[in-house]
Design a protein around this motif. Structure first.
Motif, PDB file in Angstrom:
ATOM      1  N   GLY A  52       0.794  -1.220   0.000  1.00  0.00           N
ATOM      2  CA  GLY A  52       0.000   0.000   0.000  1.00  0.00           C
ATOM      3  C   GLY A  52       0.829   1.274   0.000  1.00  0.00           C
ATOM      4  O   GLY A  52       0.407   2.278  -0.591  1.00  0.00           O
ATOM      5  N   ARG A  55       1.922   1.953  -3.635  1.00  0.00           N
ATOM      6  CA  ARG A  55       0.718   2.172  -4.442  1.00  0.00           C
ATOM      7  C   ARG A  55       0.059   3.512  -4.115  1.00  0.00           C
ATOM      8  O   ARG A  55      -0.241   4.310  -5.002  1.00  0.00           O
ATOM      9  CB  ARG A  55      -0.238   1.009  -4.146  1.00  0.00           C
ATOM     10  N   ASN A 142      -0.205  -4.036  -6.114  1.00  0.00           N
ATOM     11  CA  ASN A 142       0.327  -4.255  -4.776  1.00  0.00           C
ATOM     12  C   ASN A 142       1.679  -4.958  -4.820  1.00  0.00           C
ATOM     13  O   ASN A 142       2.213  -5.327  -3.787  1.00  0.00           O
ATOM     14  CB  ASN A 142      -0.631  -5.139  -3.962  1.00  0.00           C
ATOM     15  N   ASP A 181      -5.965 -18.620  -1.368  1.00  0.00           N
ATOM     16  CA  ASP A 181      -6.414 -17.790  -0.248  1.00  0.00           C
ATOM     17  C   ASP A 181      -7.754 -17.164  -0.644  1.00  0.00           C
ATOM     18  O   ASP A 181      -7.823 -16.294  -1.503  1.00  0.00           O
ATOM     19  CB  ASP A 181      -5.365 -16.704   0.019  1.00  0.00           C
ATOM     20  N   ARG A 184      -8.868 -13.364  -0.979  1.00  0.00           N
ATOM     21  CA  ARG A 184      -8.485 -12.480  -2.101  1.00  0.00           C
ATOM     22  C   ARG A 184      -9.651 -11.909  -2.893  1.00  0.00           C
ATOM     23  O   ARG A 184      -9.597 -10.730  -3.254  1.00  0.00           O
ATOM     24  CB  ARG A 184      -7.468 -13.191  -2.997  1.00  0.00           C
ATOM     25  N   ARG A 190     -12.711  -4.900  -2.283  1.00  0.00           N
ATOM     26  CA  ARG A 190     -12.348  -3.747  -1.444  1.00  0.00           C
ATOM     27  C   ARG A 190     -11.479  -2.759  -2.225  1.00  0.00           C
ATOM     28  O   ARG A 190     -11.721  -1.560  -2.241  1.00  0.00           O
ATOM     29  CB  ARG A 190     -11.609  -4.231  -0.202  1.00  0.00           C
TER      30      ARG A 190
END
Ligand code: ATP
Ligand code: MG
Length: 481
Positions: A52, A55, A142, A181, A184, A190
């Motif tokens: 983050g 980014r 990311n 996972d 994700r 999000r």
């Protein structure tokens, strides 16, 4: 070959990476963060800002107090180099370094082992190669690493170009990454909402597969706390509806917010352009983004409608849906492990959202309403009402009665009249002494009775008058108590 031609002909991705590197070099990073990175690099080691931090700097978004750093140092070596550390996720190689206000999450370069439960990799494997560490990350935007000491930017998956084009793309094969996972897909929703970026075609196709039988994505394996955090992230976004719609496309709304999902197709009446589901989304979008309580309440305020719908003359009516909705909202928020205080505040707004106001209300009626709603919740309830109106899709005007109501409430509060028991000029000790009663529910009941009188006649909230009332009651005269 001329240099400009060579640079240019490397293609748009390389050019975007160069532009990004230049911007990151010019970025003003907090000095303590640069110190932490310099300290990690001592002795020829490597350290990069990742995730983050990189980014958001490129997007020009305001940085939080938390930064992610990757390094070839082992967690033990990181701990040795700093005074204040917390071994937050040692098993995954993460150490939190604390420098004043600044939190730096330092994670050892790692590649991910096999996942057998779609939750945590079976084994965490360290590596010395920062590129391998980027390969395990979820999205290309990311998966960039920047070393502010050397000015080097690693962008093997062309995240810089995706950022410029506002495109979310998976690192590797998206469905495969979802199988590893199952959090994700929620992260994709999000980030799409929070960053206002679009998943690319492959990612979208993979989202559509997530809940299909045999997809191999174990969606139910995700812990409710992690779901809650991603949903909270979606609700803090400029337009939560984009994230929620992606969840619906992925079949995840059914799984995590079934009470909302079933509002789809529940038609309303002439006051609404949308069904209950799309009205909820529009209301949520219209609610203030910095108020999680109002955003949650906006999303859930009408979830009692499917259970209460009765058709009259071809139109839907939803009698008492606010009470049914409040109970559903409470259960839903508890299931998602939303903190108690937030859960209570949201449930309260859902329950009270149908309030009605007329200019001919007396001051006493308004004081009674204020007492029930609570002065702390009034502003949130007004925000919810405005969002609810904006969310009906009919472009009706601003609810102007709120303005009159607000002015009257301001005046009532300025008069600082008693609205709750603790505002009274007497307290429980006075009641016990004057009435000769022991501590217990009776004391509270007497105070409530005094408050009832004071709500009607605020001028009577004086110690002298209230003590006199208590004495009258003790003497068995003076009306009901
Ligand atoms: P923010 O902190 O703003 O929520 P972030 O991208 O920093 O966004 P974090 O959860 O802090 O998100 O994770 C830091 C980085 O770790 C991510 O950018 C990503 O590279 C990687 N990451 C985190 N969670 C996952 C995951 N579930 N799968 C793959 N990579 C992940
Ligand atoms: Mg982060």
């Amino acid at each position: 070959m001329a240099r400009w031609w060579r640079d240019w002909s490397r293609g748009p991705a390389a050019a975007a990476t160069d532009r990004a590197a230049a911007r990151l070099r010019a970025h003003r990073w907090p000095a303590p963060l640069l110190d932490v990175i310099a300290r990690l690099r001592e002795g020829g080691h490597r350290a990069f800002l990742v995730g983050g931090a990189v980014r958001d700097a490129l997007l020009g978004r305001r940085a939080g107090a938390r930064f992610d750093v990757s390094t070839d140092l082992t967690p033990e070596q990181v701990i040795e180099r700093f005074d204040r550390v917390e071994p937050t996720g040692l098993r995954h190689g993460t150490v939190l370094v604390i420098e004043g206000e600044l939190l730096v999450e330092c994670t050892t370069f790692r590649r991910e082992g096999r996942y057998s439960d779609a939750r945590r990799p079976d084994a965490v494997l360290w590596t010395k190669d920062p590129l391998e560490d980027l390969d395990r990350r979820d999205l290309t935007v990311n998966a960039m690493a920047f070393d502010p000491s050397s000015g080097e930017l690693l962008d093997p998956h062309h995240g810089a170009l995706d950022l410029e084009r506002r495109r979310l793309r998976a690192v590797g094969e998206p469905l495969e990454r979802f199988r590893e996972d199952a959090l994700r897909p929620l992260r994709v929703a999000r980030f799409a909402a929070a960053l206002e970026m679009e998943p690319d075609e492959d990612l979208r196709a993979a989202l559509a597969e997530v809940s299909r039988e045999g997809s191999g994505v174990v969606t139910a394996a995700v812990a409710p706390e992690r779901v809650r955090d991603e949903l909270s992230g979606i609700l803090a976004a400029p337009r939560p509806s984009t994230g929620l719609e992606l969840l619906r496309e992925a079949g995840l709304l059914e799984l995590w917010l079934p009470e909302l999902a079933r509002c789809r197709g529940v038609s309303q009446n002439r006051f609404h352009a949308f069904d209950v589901y799309f009205h909820s989304l529009a209301t949520c979008d219209a609610a203030p983004a910095h108020k999680p309580v109002v955003r949650w309440a906006a999303l859930l305020h009408d979830i009692g409608k499917p259970d209460t719908r009765v058709e009259r003359d071809g139109e839907g009516t939803f009698y008492n849906h606010q009470f049914v909705g409040a109970e559903l909202a409470e259960a839903l928020l508890e299931r998602l492990r939303v903190p108690q205080a937030l859960c209570q505040a949201v449930t309260h707004l859902v329950r009270e959202h149908m309030f009605d106001y007329h200019d001919d209300w007396s001051d006493a009626a308004l004081r009674r309403w204020l007492r029930r709603v609570g002065t702390d919740a009034v502003a949130d309830l007004f925000d919810l009402r405005i969002a609810d109106m904006l969310g009906n899709g009919l472009k009706q005007g601003f609810p102007t009665y709120l303005e009159t109501m607000r002015e009257r409430i301001t005046r009532l509060l300025e008069e600082s009249r008693a609205l709750v028991v603790s505002d009274l000029a007497v307290d429980g000790h006075d009641v016990m002494r004057e009435l000769g009663v022991p501590p217990g529910p009776v004391v509270r009941a007497k105070l409530e009775a005094l408050l009832e009188e004071v709500l009607d006649r605020p001028g009577r909230n004086t110690r002298e008058h209230l003590l006199a009332r208590l004495r009258q009651w003790r003497a068995g005269s003076g009306g009901p108590a």
